[in-house]
Scaffold this motif. Structure first.
Motif, PDB file in Angstrom:
ATOM      1  N   ARG A 105       6.260  -1.388   6.515  1.00 65.29           N
ATOM      2  CA  ARG A 105       6.340  -0.173   5.707  1.00 65.29           C
ATOM      3  C   ARG A 105       7.463   0.704   6.237  1.00 65.29           C
ATOM      4  O   ARG A 105       7.818   0.623   7.418  1.00 65.29           O
ATOM      5  N   SER A 141       7.742  -3.775   2.400  1.00 67.90           N
ATOM      6  CA  SER A 141       6.879  -3.994   1.234  1.00 67.90           C
ATOM      7  C   SER A 141       6.404  -2.698   0.592  1.00 67.90           C
ATOM      8  O   SER A 141       5.913  -2.713  -0.544  1.00 67.90           O
ATOM      9  N   GLU A 142       6.538  -1.571   1.292  1.00 68.29           N
ATOM     10  CA  GLU A 142       5.978  -0.304   0.802  1.00 68.29           C
ATOM     11  C   GLU A 142       6.682   0.846   1.499  1.00 68.29           C
ATOM     12  O   GLU A 142       7.143   0.707   2.641  1.00 68.29           O
ATOM     13  N   ALA A 174       8.693  -1.484  -5.520  1.00 68.70           N
ATOM     14  CA  ALA A 174       7.694  -1.499  -4.455  1.00 68.70           C
ATOM     15  C   ALA A 174       6.856  -0.224  -4.503  1.00 68.70           C
ATOM     16  O   ALA A 174       7.324   0.821  -4.980  1.00 68.70           O
ATOM     17  N   PRO A 175       5.619  -0.276  -4.012  1.00 67.87           N
ATOM     18  CA  PRO A 175       4.777   0.926  -3.997  1.00 67.87           C
ATOM     19  C   PRO A 175       5.383   2.038  -3.139  1.00 67.87           C
ATOM     20  O   PRO A 175       5.930   1.774  -2.065  1.00 67.87           O
ATOM     21  N   THR A 185       3.953   5.431  -1.552  1.00 68.82           N
ATOM     22  CA  THR A 185       2.717   6.172  -1.300  1.00 68.82           C
ATOM     23  C   THR A 185       3.038   7.577  -0.824  1.00 68.82           C
ATOM     24  O   THR A 185       3.784   7.742   0.153  1.00 68.82           O
TER      25      THR A 185
END
Length: 289
Positions: A136, A166-167, A193-194, A196
Motif C-alpha cells: 500500500r 495495490s491500494e 486501484a482502491p 482509501t
C-alpha cells in the motif's frame, strides 16, 4: 436505511516504553471487535523508530491474530538494509507493507541514502519484484508539501501503483470534498486501484492543526473557527465526534467502502465515531442485578 458494509483499518505508532507497549496492546484490543482488515504500524521520521516498528508489528501479528501492515521507508538506510528489514517482516508473517518515501528528521529536506532508494517508486518496485508483499502507498488529496502541483500528486500516485502497489491510503483531510475531488481526478487519470480515505478523529485540536501544517493538509477557515469555538465553550470532544462522524457519513454516502483511521494509539474517539455510524454494535449489558 441500513448502513452499507464499510471495511475498517487503523493506524498505530510503535511504543517507546513499557507503559506505552501496554497502551498499544489495549488500543488494538479495543479496536479488535470492529474486525479491521488490517492494523498498520508507523515509521518515525528519518527511520527513527525502525526497530520499534519492526518489534511492534511482529508482536501484534503474533499475539493479536489480526493482519498487520508495517510501514517501510527509504530514509537512512541502503537498499540492502531496507530489503533485509522487509524480509524480516515476511519471516515473521507480516506480508503487508505501507511503502513510503519517508521524512527527514526534524522536518529537514529529504536526502536519499548514498546507497539507498531515491524515492518511493524505487522502493515499491523492489518490494514488488520479491513477489512477497501486498503493498500500500500514500496519497495526498490536499497535496504533498513537496509536490509542485496538484496534478503531480496524481501522476506520482499512478506511478507508484504502476510500480506494484495495490491500494492507496490518503493523508487526512478536513472536508469530504477534498477527498472526493481527488478521487474523481484519479479516476480521470486512469487510476483504478482502491483509494482509501485516511480519517483523523481529532481528540486535540491544537495537536491536529500542527500535524496538518507539517503534512500539507488544508485547514478550512470555517473548520478552524468551529474547533476553536468548541474548545472555548468546553465542548471539544462532542464537536470532534460530530465533525468526524459527519465527514465519514458523507464519504460513505458517496460510495466509499473503506475507511482508515489515524488513532494515535487512542481508540476512544474512533470507537465512538464507528458506533455513531452504525459500524459496530453497542455493548449489551447482561446479568446486571
Amino acid at each position: 436505511m441500513p448502513t452499507p458494509a464499510v471495511a475498517l483499518s487503523f493506524e498505530t505508532f510503535p511504543p517507546k516504553s513499557l507503559d506505552a507497549s501496554f497502551h498499544l496492546w489495549d488500543t488494538v484490543q479495543a479496536l479488535a471487535p470492529l474486525n479491521p482488515r488490517f492494523v498498520s504500524v508507523t515509521y518515525g521520521a528519518g527511520g527513527s523508530t525502525q526497530s520499534l516498528t519492526q518489534e511492534a508489528a511482529q508482536t501484534l501479528r503474533k499475539t493479536s491474530g489480526m493482519p498487520v501492515a508495517a510501514h517501510l521507508t527509504c530514509t537512512g538506510q541502503s537498499k540492502d538494509e531496507v530489503l533485509a528489514t522487509a524480509q524480516r517482516y515476511a519471516d515473521s508473517g507480516v506480508r503487508d507493507i505501507v511503502a513510503l518515501r519517508g521524512d527527514a528528521p526534524e522536518g529537514g529536506a529529504f536526502e536519499p541514502h548514498a546507497r539507498g532508494f531515491a524515492n518511493s517508486i524505487e522502493l515499491i518496485q523492489a518490494l514488488a519484484d520479491t513477489g512477497t508483499f501486498n503493498i500500500r502507498v500514500g496519497a495526498y488529496p490536499d497535496s504533498h508539501p513537496d509536490a509542485a502541483s496538484s496534478q503531480q500528486n496524481i501522476d506520482w500516485l499512478k506511478a507508484k501503483l504502476d510500480a506494484g502497489a495495490s491500494e492507496a491510503i490518503t493523508q487526512f483531510f478536513f472536508e469530504a470534498d477534498s477527498f472526493l475531488r481527488f478521487r474523481d481526478a484519479c479516476v480521470a487519470a486512469g487510476i483504478t486501484a482502491p483509494i482509501t480515505p485516511g480519517v483523523f478523529p481529532i481528540a486535540n485540536w491544537t495537536r491536529a492543526r500542527s500535524f496538518a501544517e507539517k503534512c500539507g493538509a488544508r485547514v478550512p477557515v470555517a473548520t478552524a473557527t468551529a474547533f476553536d469555538r468548541a474548545d472555548r465553550e468546553d465542548r471539544a470532544q462532542l464537536f470532534a465526534l460530530t465533525h468526524c462522524a459527519d465527514l465519514c457519513d458523507t464519504l460513505i454516502s458517496e460510495g466509499v467502502d473503506a475507511l482508515h483511521f489515524y488513532t494515535l494509539n487512542r481508540p476512544e474517539l474512533t470507537l465512538k465515531v464507528c458506533r455513531a455510524l452504525g459500524l459496530v454494535r453497542p455493548t449489551q449489558m447482561r446479568n446486571v442485578a
